[in-house]
Motif scaffolding. Structure first.
Motif, PDB file in Angstrom:
ATOM      1  N   HIS A 227      32.280  45.667  31.547  1.00  0.00           N
ATOM      2  CA  HIS A 227      33.155  44.503  31.379  1.00  0.00           C
ATOM      3  C   HIS A 227      34.097  44.444  32.566  1.00  0.00           C
ATOM      4  N   GLN A 228      34.486  43.227  32.954  1.00  0.00           N
ATOM      5  CA  GLN A 228      35.250  43.075  34.191  1.00  0.00           C
ATOM      6  C   GLN A 228      36.519  42.271  33.970  1.00  0.00           C
ATOM      7  N   LEU A 229      37.409  42.402  34.947  1.00  0.00           N
ATOM      8  CA  LEU A 229      38.654  41.631  34.962  1.00  0.00           C
ATOM      9  C   LEU A 229      38.925  41.175  36.385  1.00  0.00           C
ATOM     10  N   VAL A 230      39.715  40.104  36.503  1.00  0.00           N
ATOM     11  CA  VAL A 230      40.289  39.736  37.804  1.00  0.00           C
ATOM     12  C   VAL A 230      41.799  39.706  37.625  1.00  0.00           C
ATOM     13  N   LYS A 231      42.495  39.784  38.756  1.00  0.00           N
ATOM     14  CA  LYS A 231      43.953  39.658  38.725  1.00  0.00           C
ATOM     15  C   LYS A 231      44.393  38.763  39.874  1.00  0.00           C
ATOM     16  N   THR A 232      45.354  37.886  39.569  1.00  0.00           N
ATOM     17  CA  THR A 232      45.846  36.968  40.606  1.00  0.00           C
ATOM     18  C   THR A 232      47.047  37.582  41.321  1.00  0.00           C
ATOM     19  N   GLU A 233      47.434  36.904  42.394  1.00  0.00           N
ATOM     20  CA  GLU A 233      48.711  37.235  43.025  1.00  0.00           C
ATOM     21  C   GLU A 233      49.829  36.959  42.000  1.00  0.00           C
ATOM     22  N   PRO A 234      51.024  37.504  42.208  1.00  0.00           N
ATOM     23  CA  PRO A 234      52.107  37.308  41.232  1.00  0.00           C
ATOM     24  C   PRO A 234      52.492  35.839  41.099  1.00  0.00           C
ATOM     25  N   ILE A 235      52.755  35.402  39.873  1.00  0.00           N
ATOM     26  CA  ILE A 235      53.359  34.084  39.644  1.00  0.00           C
ATOM     27  C   ILE A 235      54.657  34.308  38.865  1.00  0.00           C
ATOM     28  N   LYS A 236      55.394  33.213  38.669  1.00  0.00           N
ATOM     29  CA  LYS A 236      56.708  33.329  38.027  1.00  0.00           C
ATOM     30  C   LYS A 236      56.593  34.072  36.681  1.00  0.00           C
ATOM     31  N   PRO A 237      57.409  35.085  36.464  1.00  0.00           N
ATOM     32  CA  PRO A 237      57.328  35.814  35.195  1.00  0.00           C
ATOM     33  C   PRO A 237      57.510  34.884  33.997  1.00  0.00           C
ATOM     34  N   GLY A 238      56.771  35.143  32.938  1.00  0.00           N
ATOM     35  CA  GLY A 238      56.953  34.394  31.694  1.00  0.00           C
ATOM     36  C   GLY A 238      56.070  33.164  31.553  1.00  0.00           C
ATOM     37  N   LEU A 239      55.260  32.839  32.577  1.00  0.00           N
ATOM     38  CA  LEU A 239      54.418  31.636  32.444  1.00  0.00           C
ATOM     39  C   LEU A 239      53.243  31.880  31.499  1.00  0.00           C
ATOM     40  N   VAL A 240      52.784  33.119  31.418  1.00  0.00           N
ATOM     41  CA  VAL A 240      51.699  33.458  30.462  1.00  0.00           C
ATOM     42  C   VAL A 240      52.083  34.762  29.757  1.00  0.00           C
ATOM     43  N   GLY A 272      24.556  45.607  30.759  1.00  0.00           N
ATOM     44  CA  GLY A 272      24.268  46.960  30.307  1.00  0.00           C
ATOM     45  C   GLY A 272      23.236  47.027  29.219  1.00  0.00           C
ATOM     46  N   PRO A 273      23.107  48.243  28.659  1.00  0.00           N
ATOM     47  CA  PRO A 273      23.873  49.453  28.926  1.00  0.00           C
ATOM     48  C   PRO A 273      23.718  49.949  30.368  1.00  0.00           C
ATOM     49  N   THR A 274      24.829  50.379  30.946  1.00  0.00           N
ATOM     50  CA  THR A 274      24.828  50.859  32.325  1.00  0.00           C
ATOM     51  C   THR A 274      26.076  51.699  32.583  1.00  0.00           C
ATOM     52  N   TYR A 275      25.968  52.631  33.525  1.00  0.00           N
ATOM     53  CA  TYR A 275      27.154  53.336  33.995  1.00  0.00           C
ATOM     54  C   TYR A 275      27.606  52.808  35.352  1.00  0.00           C
ATOM     55  N   ASP A 276      27.063  51.647  35.742  1.00  0.00           N
ATOM     56  CA  ASP A 276      27.439  51.033  37.019  1.00  0.00           C
ATOM     57  C   ASP A 276      28.749  50.253  36.843  1.00  0.00           C
ATOM     58  N   VAL A 277      29.666  50.381  37.791  1.00  0.00           N
ATOM     59  CA  VAL A 277      30.924  49.632  37.699  1.00  0.00           C
ATOM     60  C   VAL A 277      31.128  48.720  38.917  1.00  0.00           C
ATOM     61  N   THR A 278      30.031  48.232  39.491  1.00  0.00           N
ATOM     62  CA  THR A 278      30.165  47.311  40.617  1.00  0.00           C
ATOM     63  C   THR A 278      30.544  45.928  40.090  1.00  0.00           C
ATOM     64  N   PRO A 279      31.633  45.319  40.623  1.00  0.00           N
ATOM     65  CA  PRO A 279      31.981  43.962  40.198  1.00  0.00           C
ATOM     66  C   PRO A 279      30.885  42.967  40.576  1.00  0.00           C
ATOM     67  N   THR A 280      30.731  41.903  39.774  1.00  0.00           N
ATOM     68  CA  THR A 280      29.635  40.959  40.016  1.00  0.00           C
ATOM     69  C   THR A 280      30.147  39.527  40.183  1.00  0.00           C
ATOM     70  N   TYR A 281      29.366  38.754  40.940  1.00  0.00           N
ATOM     71  CA  TYR A 281      29.758  37.369  41.223  1.00  0.00           C
ATOM     72  C   TYR A 281      29.631  36.478  39.980  1.00  0.00           C
ATOM     73  N   ASP A 282      28.629  36.739  39.132  1.00  0.00           N
ATOM     74  CA  ASP A 282      28.474  35.886  37.938  1.00  0.00           C
ATOM     75  C   ASP A 282      29.726  35.961  37.062  1.00  0.00           C
ATOM     76  N   PHE A 283      30.346  37.133  36.985  1.00  0.00           N
ATOM     77  CA  PHE A 283      31.592  37.243  36.213  1.00  0.00           C
ATOM     78  C   PHE A 283      32.716  36.450  36.884  1.00  0.00           C
ATOM     79  N   LEU A 284      32.837  36.612  38.202  1.00  0.00           N
ATOM     80  CA  LEU A 284      33.929  35.929  38.923  1.00  0.00           C
ATOM     81  C   LEU A 284      33.856  34.422  38.706  1.00  0.00           C
ATOM     82  N   ARG A 285      32.632  33.890  38.820  1.00  0.00           N
ATOM     83  CA  ARG A 285      32.444  32.437  38.671  1.00  0.00           C
ATOM     84  C   ARG A 285      32.820  31.992  37.247  1.00  0.00           C
ATOM     85  N   GLU A 286      32.377  32.777  36.267  1.00  0.00           N
ATOM     86  CA  GLU A 286      32.616  32.427  34.865  1.00  0.00           C
ATOM     87  C   GLU A 286      34.107  32.534  34.517  1.00  0.00           C
TER      88      GLU A 286
END
Ligand code: FAD
Length: 387
Positions: A227-240, A272-286
């Protein structure tokens, strides 16, 4: 390294370290062995979300207790774990889903949670950049929240060490010693530690560790899914501030880091099932598709990180906790299916009590989480997956 301990804990994630701390509180001599660095499994890769809003009684009760414990931990451990009660907001896109939310709120009320249905005006007050137009109503609990995976793991680590727990990093367990159906200890390479009890707290790796005790890998069928995550640059605290999720939008969610202001985004793209932790483009797009539909201003914010970790999934997405009946003294707390961070305070206290006293006051339904339920062909109601 000690050659004898009351309990050896295998795995230095949040579950292993918090159980070591609770064992030490009960007076046990404890050694924790971790094959990488602490937190390097799934713990440091999680989205930080903590909620009691499950859809079944066992998980609600366990998490209600865990939330109470999260509130106490900074004072108790003497280190800030970064816990804040910023809530979870689920959003319904259809009338059918709205009905499910209404039923869930009734269950929560019966079990003493403050969950309620809110309209989109209130939702917009809670999340100022929310796109309210696609949603019918929200299921809101302000007592849910988030904590820092890094600070909380280190808080347990530091406090446990101060209490005499030995924690060894880069020390993979290679064998579990069993004689006449009793656990005798473990081997880590050429080193042996004798122990009365061994806890398998390796989550995604748990079947490989069970195998070291002579058990079939499929006995407790936990599988690693990327399972994957992305993180953005900082935005104003409290918006989400809360975790915000429309489950019918592919289990997508956003949550703002309380410390640096970046917005973390997740979605139900699974490999998966997999022990691979390479980030993927299909996740980023989704994930960016859903993040920008939930909160359109995020279109103008840069993604600065993407990473992957494991949901260690059981067939019913509920964890396994308890003693493994084929080997006296071998315990397991694993298969958290995406919820191990939030559950750790309740689970670890209960596991320490079970190992040292054979009983606990923690409201944990051992039958529900029985590691042997799959052998009997039993499945629990699937735990609600998100964050
Ligand atoms: C993208 C993503 C988002 C998530 N979001 C959330 C969330 O918001 N809230 C939440 O509650 N949960 C979330 N989770 C799940 C959460 O990260 C896990 O359930 C939790 O971290 C499990 O903790 P653990 O201590 O059981 O396992 P881990 O942190 O995986 O620790 C197990 C450790 O065992 C070690 N190990 C394995 N084999 C051996 C061996 N032979 N010898 C010694 N050590 C060994 C590993 O190196 C590892 O460090 C998320 C997970 C992912 C991937």
């Amino acid at each position: 390294m000690r050659s004898r301990a009351d309990v050896v804990v295998i795995g230095g994630g949040i579950v292993g370290l918090s159980t070591a701390y609770h064992l030490a509180k009960l007076g046990a001599d404890v050694v924790v062995l971790e094959k990488g660095y602490v937190g390097s499994g799934s713990t440091f890769r999680c989205a930080s979300g903590i909620r009691a809003q499950f859809t079944d009684e066992a998980n609600v009760k366990l998490m209600k207790y865990s939330v109470k414990r999260w509130k106490e931990l900074s004072d108790e451990l003497g280190y800030d774990v970064g816990f804040v009660q910023t809530g979870y907001l689920f959003l319904a896109t259809t009338e059918d889903e709205a009905d499910v939310f209404r039923r869930t709120v009734k269950l929560h009320r019966r079990l003493g949670l403050g969950t309620r249905i809110i309209d989109m005006d209130e939702a917009r007050e809670i999340v100022p950049i929310l796109n309210t137009e696609p949603f019918i109503l929200g299921q809101w609990n302000p007592e849910d929240g988030k904590a820092s995976p890094f600070k909380s793991t280190f808080a347990f680590l530091m406090r446990a060490r101060e209490m005499g727990v030995e924690v060894h990093e880069y020390t993979p367990v290679t064998a579990i010693l069993v004689e006449n159906g009793e656990v005798m200890g473990v081997k880590a390479g050429d080193r042996t530690i004798k122990a009365d009890a061994v806890l398998n707290a390796t989550n995604a790796w748990a079947p490989l560790v069970n195998e070291m005790a002579g058990l079939d890998r499929e006995l407790i069928p936990i599988k690693p899914f990327k399972h994957q995550l992305v993180k953005t640059e900082p935005i104003k605290p409290g918006l989400v501030n809360p975790l915000v999720s429309p489950p019918s939008w592919n289990d997508s969610y956003i949550i703002q880091d309380a410390e640096d202001g970046g917005v973390i985004g997740g979605a139900g793209v699974e490999h998966g099932p997999t022990y691979d932790v390479t980030p993927t483009y299909d996740f980023l797009r989704e994930v960016v598709r859903w993040m920008t539909r939930i909160a359109p201003p995020l279109k103008y914010v840069h993604i600065i990180r993407q990473w992957a970790g494991f949901y260690a999934k059981t067939p019913d997405s509920n964890p396994v906790m308890g003693e493994i009946k084929y080997v006296n003294g071998l315990y397991i707390a694993a298969g958290f299916s995406g919820h191990g961070f939030m559950m750790a305070p309740g689970v670890s206290e209960a596991m320490a009590d079970l190992i040292m006293k054979g009983r606990t006051k923690v409201p944990l339904d051992w039958e529900w989480y029985d590691p042997h339920r799959f052998e009997r062909g039993e499945l629990r109601t699937s735990a609600f997956q998100i964050g």
